[in-house]
Motif scaffolding. Sequence first.
Motif, PDB file in Angstrom:
ATOM      1  N   GLN A 187       0.817  -1.228   0.000  1.00  0.00           N
ATOM      2  CA  GLN A 187       0.000   0.000   0.000  1.00  0.00           C
ATOM      3  C   GLN A 187       0.843   1.267   0.000  1.00  0.00           C
ATOM      4  O   GLN A 187       1.751   1.444   0.802  1.00  0.00           O
ATOM      5  CB  GLN A 187      -0.926   0.032   1.218  1.00  0.00           C
ATOM      6  CG  GLN A 187      -1.905   1.214   1.176  1.00  0.00           C
ATOM      7  CD  GLN A 187      -2.765   1.287   2.415  1.00  0.00           C
ATOM      8  OE1 GLN A 187      -3.284   0.280   2.854  1.00  0.00           O
ATOM      9  NE2 GLN A 187      -2.919   2.469   2.974  1.00  0.00           N
ATOM     10  N   THR A 211      -1.408   6.120   4.946  1.00  0.00           N
ATOM     11  CA  THR A 211      -1.364   5.041   5.930  1.00  0.00           C
ATOM     12  C   THR A 211      -0.635   3.815   5.356  1.00  0.00           C
ATOM     13  O   THR A 211      -0.684   2.739   5.928  1.00  0.00           O
ATOM     14  CB  THR A 211      -2.790   4.652   6.382  1.00  0.00           C
ATOM     15  OG1 THR A 211      -3.628   4.609   5.230  1.00  0.00           O
ATOM     16  CG2 THR A 211      -3.347   5.647   7.364  1.00  0.00           C
ATOM     17  N   GLY A 226      -6.620   9.077  -7.310  1.00  0.00           N
ATOM     18  CA  GLY A 226      -5.735  10.165  -6.884  1.00  0.00           C
ATOM     19  C   GLY A 226      -6.267  10.897  -5.668  1.00  0.00           C
ATOM     20  O   GLY A 226      -6.165  12.124  -5.576  1.00  0.00           O
ATOM     21  N   GLN A 278      -5.016  11.134   0.163  1.00  0.00           N
ATOM     22  CA  GLN A 278      -4.246  10.201   1.004  1.00  0.00           C
ATOM     23  C   GLN A 278      -3.342   9.310   0.157  1.00  0.00           C
ATOM     24  O   GLN A 278      -2.326   8.821   0.639  1.00  0.00           O
ATOM     25  CB  GLN A 278      -5.193   9.317   1.838  1.00  0.00           C
ATOM     26  CG  GLN A 278      -6.038  10.069   2.828  1.00  0.00           C
ATOM     27  CD  GLN A 278      -7.363  10.541   2.254  1.00  0.00           C
ATOM     28  OE1 GLN A 278      -7.621  10.407   1.059  1.00  0.00           O
ATOM     29  NE2 GLN A 278      -8.209  11.104   3.101  1.00  0.00           N
ATOM     30  N   HIS A 279      -3.711   9.062  -1.081  1.00  0.00           N
ATOM     31  CA  HIS A 279      -2.829   8.293  -1.970  1.00  0.00           C
ATOM     32  C   HIS A 279      -1.685   9.190  -2.450  1.00  0.00           C
ATOM     33  O   HIS A 279      -0.515   8.791  -2.426  1.00  0.00           O
ATOM     34  CB  HIS A 279      -3.598   7.715  -3.166  1.00  0.00           C
ATOM     35  CG  HIS A 279      -2.767   6.755  -3.960  1.00  0.00           C
ATOM     36  ND1 HIS A 279      -2.566   5.455  -3.577  1.00  0.00           N
ATOM     37  CD2 HIS A 279      -2.021   6.939  -5.089  1.00  0.00           C
ATOM     38  CE1 HIS A 279      -1.741   4.867  -4.445  1.00  0.00           C
ATOM     39  NE2 HIS A 279      -1.398   5.744  -5.378  1.00  0.00           N
ATOM     40  N   ILE A 302      -3.130   6.164 -15.711  1.00  0.00           N
ATOM     41  CA  ILE A 302      -4.019   5.525 -16.697  1.00  0.00           C
ATOM     42  C   ILE A 302      -5.379   5.409 -16.015  1.00  0.00           C
ATOM     43  O   ILE A 302      -5.513   4.715 -15.000  1.00  0.00           O
ATOM     44  CB  ILE A 302      -3.490   4.132 -17.110  1.00  0.00           C
ATOM     45  CG1 ILE A 302      -2.049   4.237 -17.634  1.00  0.00           C
ATOM     46  CG2 ILE A 302      -4.409   3.497 -18.159  1.00  0.00           C
ATOM     47  CD1 ILE A 302      -1.347   2.897 -17.824  1.00  0.00           C
ATOM     48  N   LYS A 331      -9.869   5.802 -16.897  1.00  0.00           N
ATOM     49  CA  LYS A 331     -10.874   6.055 -17.942  1.00  0.00           C
ATOM     50  C   LYS A 331     -11.669   7.330 -17.682  1.00  0.00           C
ATOM     51  O   LYS A 331     -12.399   7.795 -18.551  1.00  0.00           O
ATOM     52  CB  LYS A 331     -11.791   4.840 -18.108  1.00  0.00           C
ATOM     53  CG  LYS A 331     -12.626   4.496 -16.905  1.00  0.00           C
ATOM     54  CD  LYS A 331     -13.481   3.268 -17.199  1.00  0.00           C
ATOM     55  CE  LYS A 331     -14.377   2.991 -16.007  1.00  0.00           C
ATOM     56  NZ  LYS A 331     -15.138   1.789 -16.106  1.00  0.00           N
ATOM     57  N   LEU A 350      -7.874   0.746 -18.692  1.00  0.00           N
ATOM     58  CA  LEU A 350      -6.531   0.225 -18.365  1.00  0.00           C
ATOM     59  C   LEU A 350      -6.333  -1.204 -18.849  1.00  0.00           C
ATOM     60  O   LEU A 350      -5.202  -1.620 -19.122  1.00  0.00           O
ATOM     61  CB  LEU A 350      -6.275   0.332 -16.852  1.00  0.00           C
ATOM     62  CG  LEU A 350      -7.038  -0.589 -15.894  1.00  0.00           C
ATOM     63  CD1 LEU A 350      -6.294  -1.886 -15.643  1.00  0.00           C
ATOM     64  CD2 LEU A 350      -7.280   0.132 -14.599  1.00  0.00           C
TER      65      LEU A 350
HETATM   66  C1  FAD Z   1      -7.342   8.354   7.153  1.00  0.00           C
HETATM   67  C2  FAD Z   1      -7.284   7.814   5.770  1.00  0.00           C
HETATM   68  C3  FAD Z   1      -6.100   7.266   5.304  1.00  0.00           C
HETATM   69  C4  FAD Z   1      -6.012   6.775   4.016  1.00  0.00           C
HETATM   70  N1  FAD Z   1      -4.827   6.248   3.568  1.00  0.00           N
HETATM   71  C5  FAD Z   1      -4.717   5.860   2.290  1.00  0.00           C
HETATM   72  C6  FAD Z   1      -3.491   5.375   1.768  1.00  0.00           C
HETATM   73  O1  FAD Z   1      -2.480   5.241   2.472  1.00  0.00           O
HETATM   74  N2  FAD Z   1      -3.440   5.029   0.461  1.00  0.00           N
HETATM   75  C7  FAD Z   1      -4.514   5.131  -0.370  1.00  0.00           C
HETATM   76  O2  FAD Z   1      -4.406   4.791  -1.546  1.00  0.00           O
HETATM   77  N3  FAD Z   1      -5.704   5.549   0.111  1.00  0.00           N
HETATM   78  C8  FAD Z   1      -5.832   5.909   1.412  1.00  0.00           C
HETATM   79  N4  FAD Z   1      -7.049   6.301   1.875  1.00  0.00           N
HETATM   80  C9  FAD Z   1      -8.234   6.104   1.026  1.00  0.00           C
HETATM   81  C10 FAD Z   1      -8.434   7.184  -0.004  1.00  0.00           C
HETATM   82  O3  FAD Z   1      -9.197   8.236   0.539  1.00  0.00           O
HETATM   83  C11 FAD Z   1      -9.200   6.619  -1.222  1.00  0.00           C
HETATM   84  O4  FAD Z   1     -10.402   6.063  -0.787  1.00  0.00           O
HETATM   85  C12 FAD Z   1      -8.430   5.550  -1.985  1.00  0.00           C
HETATM   86  O5  FAD Z   1      -7.126   6.001  -2.276  1.00  0.00           O
HETATM   87  C13 FAD Z   1      -9.169   5.236  -3.290  1.00  0.00           C
HETATM   88  O6  FAD Z   1      -8.529   4.206  -3.936  1.00  0.00           O
HETATM   89  P1  FAD Z   1      -8.629   4.065  -5.516  1.00  0.00           P
HETATM   90  O7  FAD Z   1      -8.111   5.287  -6.176  1.00  0.00           O
HETATM   91  O8  FAD Z   1      -8.028   2.754  -5.861  1.00  0.00           O
HETATM   92  O9  FAD Z   1     -10.204   3.889  -5.723  1.00  0.00           O
HETATM   93  P2  FAD Z   1     -11.261   4.898  -6.367  1.00  0.00           P
HETATM   94  O10 FAD Z   1     -11.211   6.234  -5.753  1.00  0.00           O
HETATM   95  O11 FAD Z   1     -12.567   4.174  -6.345  1.00  0.00           O
HETATM   96  O12 FAD Z   1     -10.769   5.079  -7.872  1.00  0.00           O
HETATM   97  C14 FAD Z   1     -10.801   4.053  -8.797  1.00  0.00           C
HETATM   98  C15 FAD Z   1     -10.447   4.688 -10.134  1.00  0.00           C
HETATM   99  O13 FAD Z   1     -10.328   3.686 -11.118  1.00  0.00           O
HETATM  100  C16 FAD Z   1     -10.819   4.210 -12.341  1.00  0.00           C
HETATM  101  N5  FAD Z   1     -11.200   3.057 -13.167  1.00  0.00           N
HETATM  102  C17 FAD Z   1     -12.163   2.141 -12.938  1.00  0.00           C
HETATM  103  N6  FAD Z   1     -12.178   1.218 -13.923  1.00  0.00           N
HETATM  104  C18 FAD Z   1     -11.191   1.557 -14.799  1.00  0.00           C
HETATM  105  C19 FAD Z   1     -10.709   1.007 -16.007  1.00  0.00           C
HETATM  106  N7  FAD Z   1     -11.229  -0.129 -16.512  1.00  0.00           N
HETATM  107  N8  FAD Z   1      -9.718   1.636 -16.655  1.00  0.00           N
HETATM  108  C20 FAD Z   1      -9.179   2.781 -16.162  1.00  0.00           C
HETATM  109  N9  FAD Z   1      -9.588   3.350 -15.007  1.00  0.00           N
HETATM  110  C21 FAD Z   1     -10.578   2.738 -14.324  1.00  0.00           C
HETATM  111  C22 FAD Z   1     -11.976   5.086 -11.936  1.00  0.00           C
HETATM  112  O14 FAD Z   1     -12.223   6.057 -12.938  1.00  0.00           O
HETATM  113  C23 FAD Z   1     -11.473   5.698 -10.630  1.00  0.00           C
HETATM  114  O15 FAD Z   1     -10.826   6.943 -10.862  1.00  0.00           O
HETATM  115  C24 FAD Z   1      -7.145   6.800   3.164  1.00  0.00           C
HETATM  116  C25 FAD Z   1      -8.346   7.358   3.650  1.00  0.00           C
HETATM  117  C26 FAD Z   1      -8.407   7.860   4.917  1.00  0.00           C
HETATM  118  C27 FAD Z   1      -9.699   8.467   5.398  1.00  0.00           C
END
Ligand code: FAD
Length: 325
Positions: free
Chosen positions: A252, A256, A272, A275-276, A289, A291, A309
Amino acid sequence: MAKGVWIVAEQREGALRKVSFELASTARKLADQLGEEVGAVLLGSGVEAMAAQLGKYGVDKVFVADNPALEPYTTDAHAAAVAKAVKDNDPSILLLGASTQGKDLSARLVGKLATGMATDCTDVKIADGKLLAIRPMYAGKCFGEVVVTGTPQMASLRPNVFTIVENAKAGAVVKFDPALDAAQLKTKVLEVQKEAAGKIDVSEANIIVSGGRGMKGPEGYGILEELAKTLGAAVGASRAAVDAGWRPQSDQVGQTGKVVSPNLYIACGISGAIQHLAGMSSSKFIVAINKDADAPIFQRADYGIVDDLFKVVPALTVEVKKLLA
Ligand SMILES: Cc1cc2nc3c(=O)[nH]c(=O)nc-3n(C[C@H](O)[C@H](O)[C@H](O)COP(=O)(O)OP(=O)(O)OC[C@H]3O[C@@H](n4cnc5c(N)ncnc54)[C@H](O)[C@@H]3O)c2cc1C
């Protein structure tokens, strides 16, 4: 008066970690500005042979404690040994890596040395004869300048950010007795569980291919593994992917998770969230990458591909293979 720019060198299983060379090169630069020497503390069992390597990166004196109680690493033993060397020699600056081990050790050391510390710095300089530490704040939205008023002025440096500079010097070895007593050694390592052989740790990788919720499930990571293998990269993950049980927590990236600074970070299906970004925004080049053209990751990316992707990643792997052939 306190004098000397010191580092705590990190070694594991008989090899110095890359962050040790980053620390040594940075300490050299600071020490030259102050007209002081660079010292390094090197701890472990059978580590003396590694001391010469540190000289190559600008260390004048390597303070070595070779003691079975210092292997493997424990917070108690290492903090006691570094504190002893620092108290006996009174350096003005003490730098550690903002690595897993460095973070653990520095927290205890700050207490033992009753000083202050700037953590996870991305730049350090000398201003008015003092260490000026620059560190990202609010998930990298701004940078804070920190001056530590205690002695030594402590700072931890983010791995992979500071340039390694070779220096022709050979450092002198100064052996010291860490004077460890049973009362200080409260921790015992019962077992060390290793990552699968050949797996690159995200915090040390030059290239990271990272996947988020957009990977749809654990099997989706197959295409990322393939691209990573082709590039010699590590595979990272967002918290959403880790929380879903698709990837181990050790992958991760983020607030965090781990803070990474590779040369290239490829974010696939990661929106994006702030927190990420907190964990990867100091990467040298970011490729996203996704969509969704409005995904916030594109505001930080140097290059962006708006598409599915599952089409883009395999095509990218094919092209990279062609280029490398
Ligand atoms: C206290 C706290 C700490 C946190 N710490 C972390 C941390 O350390 N790291 C972290 O990552 N998050 C952390 N988070 C969580 C963070 O807020 C987000 O919820 C998390 O990063 C979302 O992950 P994601 O981008 O994978 O998912 P999503 O936000 O759901 O994004 C998924 C993305 O994938 C795209 N997508 C879907 N299908 C496709 C496809 N076929 N082709 C191309 N694109 C596609 C979508 O358009 C979307 O943009 C924390 C949250 C809190 C409250």
